[in-house]
Write a protein that holds these residues in place. Structure first.
Motif, PDB file in Angstrom:
ATOM      1  N   ARG A   1       0.833  -1.212   0.000  1.00 42.77           N
ATOM      2  CA  ARG A   1       0.000   0.000   0.000  1.00 42.77           C
ATOM      3  C   ARG A   1       0.863   1.255   0.000  1.00 42.77           C
ATOM      4  N   LYS A   2       1.949   1.235   0.777  1.00 42.78           N
ATOM      5  CA  LYS A   2       2.849   2.397   0.810  1.00 42.78           C
ATOM      6  C   LYS A   2       3.517   2.604  -0.542  1.00 42.78           C
ATOM      7  N   LYS A   3       3.883   1.514  -1.191  1.00 43.11           N
ATOM      8  CA  LYS A   3       4.475   1.626  -2.529  1.00 43.11           C
ATOM      9  C   LYS A   3       3.462   2.224  -3.505  1.00 43.11           C
ATOM     10  N   GLN A   4       2.210   1.781  -3.420  1.00 34.81           N
ATOM     11  CA  GLN A   4       1.174   2.321  -4.298  1.00 34.81           C
ATOM     12  C   GLN A   4       0.942   3.799  -4.021  1.00 34.81           C
ATOM     13  N   GLN A   5       0.999   4.196  -2.740  1.00 37.36           N
ATOM     14  CA  GLN A   5       0.821   5.603  -2.389  1.00 37.36           C
ATOM     15  C   GLN A   5       1.971   6.452  -2.928  1.00 37.36           C
ATOM     16  N   THR A   6       3.196   5.928  -2.833  1.00 34.74           N
ATOM     17  CA  THR A   6       4.352   6.655  -3.354  1.00 34.74           C
ATOM     18  C   THR A   6       4.254   6.797  -4.862  1.00 34.74           C
ATOM     19  N   ARG A   7       3.898   5.716  -5.534  1.00 31.29           N
ATOM     20  CA  ARG A   7       3.750   5.758  -6.988  1.00 31.29           C
ATOM     21  C   ARG A   7       2.679   6.769  -7.375  1.00 31.29           C
ATOM     22  N   SER A   8       1.558   6.753  -6.674  1.00 30.86           N
ATOM     23  CA  SER A   8       0.461   7.664  -6.957  1.00 30.86           C
ATOM     24  C   SER A   8       0.880   9.119  -6.724  1.00 30.86           C
ATOM     25  N   ALA A   9       1.620   9.361  -5.660  1.00 29.91           N
ATOM     26  CA  ALA A   9       2.090  10.726  -5.362  1.00 29.91           C
ATOM     27  C   ALA A   9       3.037  11.220  -6.459  1.00 29.91           C
ATOM     28  N   LEU A  10       3.938  10.354  -6.918  1.00 27.08           N
ATOM     29  CA  LEU A  10       4.855  10.731  -7.996  1.00 27.08           C
ATOM     30  C   LEU A  10       4.090  11.010  -9.290  1.00 27.08           C
ATOM     31  N   HIS A  11       3.140  10.148  -9.606  1.00 30.10           N
ATOM     32  CA  HIS A  11       2.343  10.337 -10.820  1.00 30.10           C
ATOM     33  C   HIS A  11       1.561  11.646 -10.749  1.00 30.10           C
ATOM     34  N   ASP A  12       0.902  11.882  -9.623  1.00 29.64           N
ATOM     35  CA  ASP A  12       0.091  13.091  -9.481  1.00 29.64           C
ATOM     36  C   ASP A  12       0.960  14.342  -9.592  1.00 29.64           C
ATOM     37  N   ALA A  13       2.111  14.337  -8.930  1.00 30.83           N
ATOM     38  CA  ALA A  13       3.007  15.497  -8.993  1.00 30.83           C
ATOM     39  C   ALA A  13       3.510  15.722 -10.418  1.00 30.83           C
ATOM     40  N   ALA A  14       3.917  14.644 -11.085  1.00 29.61           N
ATOM     41  CA  ALA A  14       4.427  14.764 -12.450  1.00 29.61           C
ATOM     42  C   ALA A  14       3.337  15.243 -13.396  1.00 29.61           C
TER      43      ALA A  14
END
Length: 196
Positions: A19-32
């Motif tokens: 879940r933490k990995k998915q949250q990190t991926r989502s945060a990177l995608h959203d920021a980018a």
């Protein structure tokens, strides 16, 4: 009836780490996505994306291979070993099984609406999507070649990837099983048009 490869993400609960990995991926995608929409690909750095996502630049490359991949939410495509094994031994119709393999292998962006908006706002990103599709086709060829010759594998992969592009533009798809069904339907439509 054609089956599809089992996907652990659909059947097993996510661990805290996942879940933490998915949250990190989502945060990177959203920021980018936000930054590239506002400033264009050349106007954004990996460091800016990481600052907005509150992760280190080193972490970025654990999730995405480039700024463009991060903005578009596109993962590097690799055939999962279980899916490759399933496809090599599957006894269904070749194209139906290939639809199942593609559905288990090629992750569609979960944020397709915003991705489409980005492509309208920043048309210079379209070649990145085409490159990703080409890379995805290439990654599938070795597995598909276990059941047919090289030329047939290339043609079949091109057909199903074209269907994938059409499905992605038409509608939201739940998971790999539903995607496989939709791919088979679009491939069927293509076949009907070709023989009309």
């Amino acid at each position: 009836m054609t089956t599809t490869p089992a996907t652990t993400t659909a059947t097993e609960p996510c661990s805290l780490r996942e879940r933490k990995k998915q949250q990190t991926r989502s945060a990177l995608h959203d920021a980018a996505l936000t930054l590239v929409s506002a400033h264009g690909l050349d106007g954004v750095t990996v460091e800016q994306i990481c600052t907005d996502a509150d992760v280190s630049p080193r972490t970025f490359f654990n999730y995405f291979s480039s700024k463009a991949h991060a903005a578009l939410g596109l993962d590097t495509v690799e055939v999962p070993p279980a899916a490759a094994t399933w496809f090599a031994t599957a006894e269904g119709r070749f194209i139906d099984d290939l639809c199942g393999l593609v559905a288990a292998t090629v992750p569609l962006s979960q944020d397709r609406r915003r991705m489409k908006e980005l492509l309208v706002l920043r048309p210079e990103m379209a070649p990145m999507v085409m490159q990703w599709m080409a890379e995805s086709r290439q990654s599938l060829l070795a597995t598909v070649g276990t059941r047919t010759d090289e030329q047939t594998a290339r043609t079949a992969v091109a057909l199903v990837m074209s269907a994938l592009s059409e499905v992605a533009h038409r509608e939201t798809v739940g998971g790999p099983d539903e995607l496989a069904v939709r791919l088979r339907a679009v491939v069927g439509e293509m076949g009907a048009l070709a023989s009309a």
